[in-house]
Design a protein around this motif. Sequence first.
Motif, PDB file in Angstrom:
ATOM      1  N   ASN A  43       0.771  -1.377   0.096  1.00 20.88           N
ATOM      2  CA  ASN A  43       0.036  -0.027  -0.093  1.00 20.88           C
ATOM      3  C   ASN A  43       0.880   1.533  -0.059  1.00 20.88           C
ATOM      4  O   ASN A  43       0.612   2.261  -0.669  1.00 20.88           O
ATOM      5  CB  ASN A  43      -0.867   0.041   1.343  1.00 20.88           C
ATOM      6  CG  ASN A  43      -2.131  -1.047   1.147  1.00 20.88           C
ATOM      7  OD1 ASN A  43      -2.328  -1.481  -0.122  1.00 20.88           O
ATOM      8  ND2 ASN A  43      -2.620  -1.562   2.165  1.00 20.88           N
ATOM      9  N   LYS A  44       2.035   1.266   0.862  1.00 24.96           N
ATOM     10  CA  LYS A  44       2.705   2.544   0.759  1.00 24.96           C
ATOM     11  C   LYS A  44       3.536   2.488  -0.458  1.00 24.96           C
ATOM     12  O   LYS A  44       3.475   3.679  -0.848  1.00 24.96           O
ATOM     13  CB  LYS A  44       3.892   2.088   2.050  1.00 24.96           C
ATOM     14  CG  LYS A  44       4.676   3.241   2.302  1.00 24.96           C
ATOM     15  CD  LYS A  44       5.343   3.127   3.585  1.00 24.96           C
ATOM     16  CE  LYS A  44       6.913   2.754   3.440  1.00 24.96           C
ATOM     17  NZ  LYS A  44       7.615   2.612   4.472  1.00 24.96           N
ATOM     18  N   LYS A  60       0.771   4.146  -2.931  1.00 26.29           N
ATOM     19  CA  LYS A  60       0.855   5.583  -2.972  1.00 26.29           C
ATOM     20  C   LYS A  60       1.916   6.345  -3.438  1.00 26.29           C
ATOM     21  O   LYS A  60       1.941   7.284  -4.041  1.00 26.29           O
ATOM     22  CB  LYS A  60       0.652   5.905  -1.272  1.00 26.29           C
ATOM     23  CG  LYS A  60      -0.673   5.485  -0.986  1.00 26.29           C
ATOM     24  CD  LYS A  60      -0.736   5.863   0.641  1.00 26.29           C
ATOM     25  CE  LYS A  60      -2.020   5.173   1.278  1.00 26.29           C
ATOM     26  NZ  LYS A  60      -2.104   5.323   2.753  1.00 26.29           N
ATOM     27  N   GLN A  61       3.273   5.919  -3.139  1.00 28.99           N
ATOM     28  CA  GLN A  61       4.298   6.675  -3.856  1.00 28.99           C
ATOM     29  C   GLN A  61       4.581   6.463  -5.125  1.00 28.99           C
ATOM     30  O   GLN A  61       4.885   7.472  -5.655  1.00 28.99           O
ATOM     31  CB  GLN A  61       5.729   5.643  -3.200  1.00 28.99           C
ATOM     32  CG  GLN A  61       6.091   6.182  -1.665  1.00 28.99           C
ATOM     33  CD  GLN A  61       7.146   5.299  -1.302  1.00 28.99           C
ATOM     34  OE1 GLN A  61       7.840   4.585  -2.089  1.00 28.99           O
ATOM     35  NE2 GLN A  61       7.587   5.496  -0.039  1.00 28.99           N
ATOM     36  N   LYS A  82       1.766   6.821  -7.335  1.00 27.25           N
ATOM     37  CA  LYS A  82       1.115   7.839  -7.948  1.00 27.25           C
ATOM     38  C   LYS A  82       1.694   9.261  -7.814  1.00 27.25           C
ATOM     39  O   LYS A  82       1.406   9.937  -8.651  1.00 27.25           O
ATOM     40  CB  LYS A  82      -0.234   7.903  -6.770  1.00 27.25           C
ATOM     41  CG  LYS A  82      -1.116   6.718  -6.971  1.00 27.25           C
ATOM     42  CD  LYS A  82      -2.360   6.753  -6.119  1.00 27.25           C
ATOM     43  CE  LYS A  82      -3.126   5.646  -6.179  1.00 27.25           C
ATOM     44  NZ  LYS A  82      -4.270   5.620  -5.177  1.00 27.25           N
TER      45      LYS A  82
END
Length: 187
Positions: free
Chosen positions: A29-30, A33-34, A36
């Motif tokens: 998930n982390k 997000k990066q 994007k």
Amino acid sequence: MSMRRLILEYKQSLRLVRKQKEKVKADINKLEKQAKKAGLFKKEQIKQQIAVLERDKKLLSDMEGELLYAIEWMTTARRPGNRRGAERLSIEQRTVTLPDSFFNNIAYAEQEEIEIDEEKQKILEEITWDLTEREKDVFSLAKGEGFTIEYISQLLGISSGNVKKALYRAEKKIEKNIKNFIENEKK
């Protein structure tokens, strides 16, 4: 090792696998997000990292499933997912063929029941205290029941080489323990 202890160890392993799986999910998930916010080149690197983590997550999921399967099998004493229990098997599936010597040994044992008093029982326990379960099983089947190495290997589901090894070790341990017992008795 007792079955309860084994089940506890499997459950502990299951907790660790689930914890690691959650950590991998959080890392994915982390990284998503990066990705994007990242540029084109950096995005490709992050996608490769995510692919590696996805493989790890699948491996952990497989491990979790295997552990759950083993735990259920150990706690219920039945294979998980079986629709029919052993009591509902056909006669061919329930039949076990045994050699003739098996029944001869049983008949002989029934004819001559040996009562062991407490003193002899203590001596026997002292002589066999350091034998493993497998060594005790192999020794009693070979020497007590008179079964062949090949039959014992089939019965216990181990190779005949392992049966010979266990029998040899058991004989050596018993021989050593008898010597120690005799020396202690002389004192």
